[in-house]
Motif scaffolding. Structure first.
Motif, PDB file in Angstrom:
ATOM      1  N   UNK A 222      22.417   3.523  -4.083  1.00  0.00           N
ATOM      2  CA  UNK A 222      22.241   4.950  -3.890  1.00  0.00           C
ATOM      3  C   UNK A 222      20.513   4.999  -3.492  1.00  0.00           C
ATOM      4  N   UNK A 223      20.124   5.474  -2.522  1.00  0.00           N
ATOM      5  CA  UNK A 223      18.463   5.522  -2.343  1.00  0.00           C
ATOM      6  C   UNK A 223      18.690   7.038  -1.972  1.00  0.00           C
TER       7      UNK A 223
ATOM      8  N   UNK B 123      12.340  -2.125  -3.221  1.00  0.00           N
ATOM      9  CA  UNK B 123      11.878  -1.893  -4.346  1.00  0.00           C
ATOM     10  C   UNK B 123      10.725  -0.603  -4.369  1.00  0.00           C
ATOM     11  N   UNK B 124      10.253  -0.576  -3.094  1.00  0.00           N
ATOM     12  CA  UNK B 124       9.168   0.497  -3.055  1.00  0.00           C
ATOM     13  C   UNK B 124       9.770   2.001  -2.873  1.00  0.00           C
ATOM     14  N   UNK B 125      11.093   1.958  -2.153  1.00  0.00           N
ATOM     15  CA  UNK B 125      11.488   3.157  -2.083  1.00  0.00           C
ATOM     16  C   UNK B 125      12.204   3.727  -3.288  1.00  0.00           C
TER      17      UNK B 125
ATOM     18  N   UNK C  44       0.660  -1.165  -0.185  1.00  0.00           N
ATOM     19  CA  UNK C  44       0.003   0.113   0.068  1.00  0.00           C
ATOM     20  C   UNK C  44       0.596   1.377  -0.073  1.00  0.00           C
ATOM     21  N   UNK C  45       2.193   1.225  -0.131  1.00  0.00           N
ATOM     22  CA  UNK C  45       3.186   2.097   0.046  1.00  0.00           C
ATOM     23  C   UNK C  45       2.935   3.051   1.437  1.00  0.00           C
ATOM     24  N   UNK C  46       2.425   2.543   2.294  1.00  0.00           N
ATOM     25  CA  UNK C  46       2.180   2.972   3.558  1.00  0.00           C
ATOM     26  C   UNK C  46       3.400   3.232   4.393  1.00  0.00           C
ATOM     27  N   UNK C  47       3.739   4.457   4.986  1.00  0.00           N
ATOM     28  CA  UNK C  47       4.828   4.671   5.781  1.00  0.00           C
ATOM     29  C   UNK C  47       6.232   5.174   5.072  1.00  0.00           C
ATOM     30  N   UNK C  48       6.128   4.938   3.895  1.00  0.00           N
ATOM     31  CA  UNK C  48       7.336   5.465   3.022  1.00  0.00           C
ATOM     32  C   UNK C  48       8.073   6.898   3.240  1.00  0.00           C
ATOM     33  N   UNK C  49       6.796   7.728   3.436  1.00  0.00           N
ATOM     34  CA  UNK C  49       7.116   9.087   3.649  1.00  0.00           C
ATOM     35  C   UNK C  49       7.928   9.275   4.913  1.00  0.00           C
TER      36      UNK C  49
ATOM     37  N   UNK D 255      17.153  -8.365   9.018  1.00  0.00           N
ATOM     38  CA  UNK D 255      15.730  -8.989   9.763  1.00  0.00           C
ATOM     39  C   UNK D 255      15.609 -10.218   9.282  1.00  0.00           C
ATOM     40  N   UNK D 256      14.689 -10.846   9.857  1.00  0.00           N
ATOM     41  CA  UNK D 256      14.209 -12.305   9.381  1.00  0.00           C
ATOM     42  C   UNK D 256      14.196 -12.423   7.776  1.00  0.00           C
ATOM     43  N   UNK D 257      14.295 -13.472   7.521  1.00  0.00           N
ATOM     44  CA  UNK D 257      14.016 -13.822   5.849  1.00  0.00           C
ATOM     45  C   UNK D 257      12.424 -13.691   5.943  1.00  0.00           C
ATOM     46  N   UNK D 258      12.236 -13.075   4.744  1.00  0.00           N
ATOM     47  CA  UNK D 258      10.880 -13.004   4.256  1.00  0.00           C
ATOM     48  C   UNK D 258      10.111 -12.148   4.760  1.00  0.00           C
ATOM     49  N   UNK D 259      10.495 -10.961   5.647  1.00  0.00           N
ATOM     50  CA  UNK D 259       9.739  -9.830   6.134  1.00  0.00           C
ATOM     51  C   UNK D 259       9.488  -8.924   5.313  1.00  0.00           C
ATOM     52  N   UNK D 260      10.161  -8.766   4.035  1.00  0.00           N
ATOM     53  CA  UNK D 260       9.877  -7.858   3.198  1.00  0.00           C
ATOM     54  C   UNK D 260      10.955  -6.684   3.001  1.00  0.00           C
ATOM     55  N   UNK D 261      12.360  -7.218   3.166  1.00  0.00           N
ATOM     56  CA  UNK D 261      13.431  -6.081   3.041  1.00  0.00           C
ATOM     57  C   UNK D 261      13.557  -5.676   1.715  1.00  0.00           C
TER      58      UNK D 261
END
Length: 293
Positions: free
Chosen positions: A208-209, A177-179, A146-151, A166-172
């Motif tokens: 670079x992000x 990719x969203x950022x 939902x792209x929540x919290x990215x800002x 973090x733990x595997x599979x948590x979405x790092x």
């Protein structure tokens, strides 16, 4: 001699970033002789054979370094934990926090997949988040879907070297990719049989992000308290360390000592029981650790 920062290490090559771009370098044999390896994040002096190739000659002093993942000069660790799939784990989070605190790296807690939880689960996650905020940590709730919290997350990355762990599979990788959508980092779904994901990241690289550099790493492959002594552990729990100022005895380990400020803070509800319980478990683990010779 030119200087730069190692932003990628792969197959014996070190990719050094300077104001003109990347230079592919090998390390001089003196490093191997001295049992020192250049790390991603190192500030180095190198000798350029041409615009694209050279040799690392000197590694500048490091402010910190991690063995696994192998990276140096980290400013902060973004500790990524999912609300569900896999379920949020305070004991695993506390283990990560201890390791990060011990290495003098600033932690930021990121709880992902909040789009997948019920209202009841959301209330429980909010209570955990508030407890960690009270302890002194910054906590951000996010959803890559939902792209929540990215800002809220993006400004923390500016002008810093950050590790996503973090733990595997948590979405790092999904977060990154969203950022930065053009990264197209690989992601894997959770195995419903194992309840955990597979590692999708094969090497350490600084990406670079915005105006920051981010390492999408395979996470801490070792979560053992190898170098932490019993006396160090309180310092890795900020709220315990603060409460320990009220302990009667210097060097109190907050076990059975009389007039212990930490135990009083736990009894009064100032410190959550699970944080103190994890402290006791980790302390026991450190005490039972086999000596290294």
């Amino acid at each position: 001699m030119p200087e730069g920062k190692i932003v990628k290490a792969l197959s014996g090559f070190y990719y050094v970033l300077n104001e003109n771009g990347l230079v592919q370098c090998r390390a001089r044999g003196i490093f191997r002789k001295n049992n020192v390896s250049p790390l991603v994040g190192d500030e180095v002096v190198y000798q350029a054979e041409n615009d694209k190739e050279g040799y690392v000659l000197e590694i500048k002093d490091r402010k910190n370094e991690l063995a696994r993942p192998p990276i140096a000069n980290v400013d902060q660790a973004i500790l990524v934990f999912s609300a569900v799939e896999p379920d949020f784990s305070t004991v695993l989070l506390d283990r990560f926090l201890v390791l990060v605190e011990f290495n003098h790296i600033h932690p930021l807690i990121c709880i992902t997949k909040i789009d997948l939880i019920t209202n009841e689960q959301h209330n429980a996650i909010e209570l955990y988040a508030q407890a960690y905020r009270t302890a002194g940590y910054e906590v951000i709730l996010t959803s890559s879907e939902k792209e929540t919290g990215m800002q809220l997350l993006s400004p923390h990355l500016e002008n810093k070297i950050s590790v996503f762990a973090g733990q595997s599979g948590v979405g790092k990788s999904s977060l990154l990719n969203t950022l930065k959508p053009d990264l197209e980092l690989k992601t894997n779904d959770i195995s419903t049989h194992l309840g955990r994901g597979k590692h999708t990241t094969r090497h350490v690289e600084l990406i670079k992000v915005g105006n920051g550099l981010v390492a999408d790493t395979p996470g801490f492959s070792s979560l053992e308290f190898t170098n932490i002594e019993a006396e160090d552990l309180t310092f890795c729990f900020p709220e315990l360390h603060k409460a320990s100022e009220n302990c009667k005895y210097r060097g109190c380990l907050h076990l059975k000592e009389p007039k212990c400020g930490v135990k009083l803070a736990v009894e009064s509800g100032e410190i959550p029981h699970y944080r103190y319980d994890h402290y006791l478990d980790f302390l026991q683990e450190i005490k039972e650790r086999k000596p290294r010779y």
